[in-house]
Design a protein around this motif. Structure first.
Motif, PDB file in Angstrom:
ATOM      1  N   SER B 132      -9.165   6.936  -9.953  1.00  0.00           N
ATOM      2  CA  SER B 132      -8.234   5.819 -10.098  1.00  0.00           C
ATOM      3  C   SER B 132      -8.981   4.501 -10.205  1.00  0.00           C
ATOM      4  O   SER B 132      -8.581   3.614 -10.955  1.00  0.00           O
ATOM      5  N   VAL B 133     -10.104   4.395  -9.495  1.00  0.00           N
ATOM      6  CA  VAL B 133     -10.902   3.182  -9.589  1.00  0.00           C
ATOM      7  C   VAL B 133     -11.483   3.031 -10.996  1.00  0.00           C
ATOM      8  O   VAL B 133     -11.426   1.961 -11.600  1.00  0.00           O
ATOM      9  N   GLU B 136      -8.850   1.901 -13.459  1.00  0.00           N
ATOM     10  CA  GLU B 136      -8.533   0.478 -13.311  1.00  0.00           C
ATOM     11  C   GLU B 136      -9.669  -0.388 -13.851  1.00  0.00           C
ATOM     12  O   GLU B 136      -9.444  -1.384 -14.535  1.00  0.00           O
ATOM     13  N   ALA B 137     -10.905   0.010 -13.555  1.00  0.00           N
ATOM     14  CA  ALA B 137     -12.057  -0.738 -14.041  1.00  0.00           C
ATOM     15  C   ALA B 137     -12.041  -0.810 -15.558  1.00  0.00           C
ATOM     16  O   ALA B 137     -12.304  -1.849 -16.152  1.00  0.00           O
ATOM     17  N   GLY B 138     -11.712   0.303 -16.174  1.00  0.00           N
ATOM     18  CA  GLY B 138     -11.626   0.345 -17.626  1.00  0.00           C
ATOM     19  C   GLY B 138     -10.662  -0.706 -18.159  1.00  0.00           C
ATOM     20  O   GLY B 138     -10.980  -1.443 -19.092  1.00  0.00           O
ATOM     21  N   LYS B 139      -9.528  -0.820 -17.530  1.00  0.00           N
ATOM     22  CA  LYS B 139      -8.533  -1.806 -17.954  1.00  0.00           C
ATOM     23  C   LYS B 139      -9.086  -3.215 -17.865  1.00  0.00           C
ATOM     24  O   LYS B 139      -8.736  -4.088 -18.663  1.00  0.00           O
ATOM     25  N   LEU B 140      -9.910  -3.462 -16.869  1.00  0.00           N
ATOM     26  CA  LEU B 140     -10.445  -4.809 -16.658  1.00  0.00           C
ATOM     27  C   LEU B 140     -11.689  -5.052 -17.497  1.00  0.00           C
ATOM     28  O   LEU B 140     -12.184  -6.172 -17.572  1.00  0.00           O
ATOM     29  N   GLY B 141     -12.219  -4.010 -18.092  1.00  0.00           N
ATOM     30  CA  GLY B 141     -13.471  -4.147 -18.830  1.00  0.00           C
ATOM     31  C   GLY B 141     -14.651  -4.247 -17.899  1.00  0.00           C
ATOM     32  O   GLY B 141     -15.697  -4.803 -18.227  1.00  0.00           O
ATOM     33  N   PHE B 142     -14.494  -3.697 -16.719  1.00  0.00           N
ATOM     34  CA  PHE B 142     -15.504  -3.826 -15.674  1.00  0.00           C
ATOM     35  C   PHE B 142     -16.346  -2.560 -15.622  1.00  0.00           C
ATOM     36  O   PHE B 142     -15.821  -1.450 -15.676  1.00  0.00           O
ATOM     37  N   VAL B 143     -17.665  -2.728 -15.530  1.00  0.00           N
ATOM     38  CA  VAL B 143     -18.544  -1.572 -15.437  1.00  0.00           C
ATOM     39  C   VAL B 143     -18.900  -1.312 -13.973  1.00  0.00           C
ATOM     40  O   VAL B 143     -19.497  -2.160 -13.311  1.00  0.00           O
ATOM     41  N   VAL B 144     -18.524  -0.167 -13.473  1.00  0.00           N
ATOM     42  CA  VAL B 144     -18.712   0.160 -12.062  1.00  0.00           C
ATOM     43  C   VAL B 144     -20.126   0.644 -11.787  1.00  0.00           C
ATOM     44  O   VAL B 144     -20.644   1.482 -12.514  1.00  0.00           O
TER      45      VAL B 144
END
Lengths: 163, 163
Positions: B132-133, B136-144
């Motif tokens: 799930s994280v 969500e990161a994908g939606k924000l364009g965030f690379v975990v």
DNA sequence: TCCGGTATTGTTATATTATCACGTGTAATG
DNA sequence: CATTACACGTGATAATATAACAATACCGGA
């Protein structure tokens, strides 16, 4: 170079409006709950909102001092503690810092996406972790009070940059 | 008064065996990875395992000092940093403390259940948050890069106690 | 309004946590 | 054995956070 896919601290937005809206929101919530959003507290919250990233207690303190408030650490810590206590802000442990809550009108388990480059923090309410955590807690016989999920990585803006 | 439902830091167990096993495990992992589990590092890990709860850097430092190691903070911080870096221990931000990793041989996203009363920390690998994280990161364009979930509450032992 | 309790703020002092800088030793290469 | 990188020890200091207490502002009821 991909565009952010949804509104967040990472996406471009009208920040003045964003701050003003959040402040009005906070005022309303405070009024409803009978909380005293005093000048220091109010200003501290504004500072967090204006910065739009996590600020250390001493950064907040410096700015409060410039505005004529007390200059000693407890001034900042108390204001920040109040804000966190009542859901106007969150404490980001990994950064020893504080960030304004973007959704003070919703009860939520915060999830933070923290950019390691620029320290911008995006807060999400969307991640469904609570259920799986509760289930696991049940197996351990553990009673959950609070939880806090901090995700470290790189925000869209910093992915392109050389830094 | 209910019994813990599964093996964890919260359940009663043969602690000597538990520590010895974990140390052997750590030795093996270190050997495989070509890491130097030096005396200070080894002892620091033992201390964390023996305590079976999160220890502050200065607690570790005091005990290392008693054992004849250096007495200045960097001694402890460096050993702990090494252990965390290589997955033998975790840093518990909320407590400003460190705890031995119970599963150093598995790569995992740690989830900590922290007892507010006794500071015992149970580590779980079972909670499924990653999906799930990531979504969500994908939606924000965030690379975990990393994530860390700390759950605060009360452990089985402390639920009965008066404290 | 005035009083008394409570919450808030300010200040001094100090505790706790963490890092920097530098010299010395030690281990693994070649 | 020389070299090089790593690890360790030490002193100093930085960064973060809290304790304790005095002064003030707010808010209820008499």
């Amino acid at each position: 170079m991909s565009e952010p896919k949804q509104m967040s601290a990472f996406s471009r937005h009208d920040h003045g409006t964003c701050v003003a809206g959040a402040m009005r929101n906070a005022e309303n919530v405070a009024a409803q709950k009978g909380l005293r959003l005093t000048p220091v507290r109010r200003r501290a919250l504004e500072l967090l909102l204006e910065a739009h990233k996590a600020l250390g207690a001493y950064e907040v303190l410096d700015r409060l001092k410039e505005d004529g408030f007390g200059s000693q650490p407890p001034v900042a810590y108390r204001a920040l503690e109040f804000l966190v206590e009542h859901g106007f802000a969150h404490r980001i442990r990994r950064l020893n810092a504080f960030a304004a809550c973007m959704h003070p009108d919703h009860a939520h388990r915060p999830v933070f996406f923290i950019c390691g480059s620029c320290s911008t923090v995006a807060e999400s309410m969307e991640v469904a972790v609570q259920d799986s955590v509760s289930k696991e807690a049940g197996k351990l016989g553990f009673v959950v009070e609070r939880m806090n999920l901090e995700v470290l990585g790189t925000c869209p803006s910093c992915q392109g940059a050389t830094a």
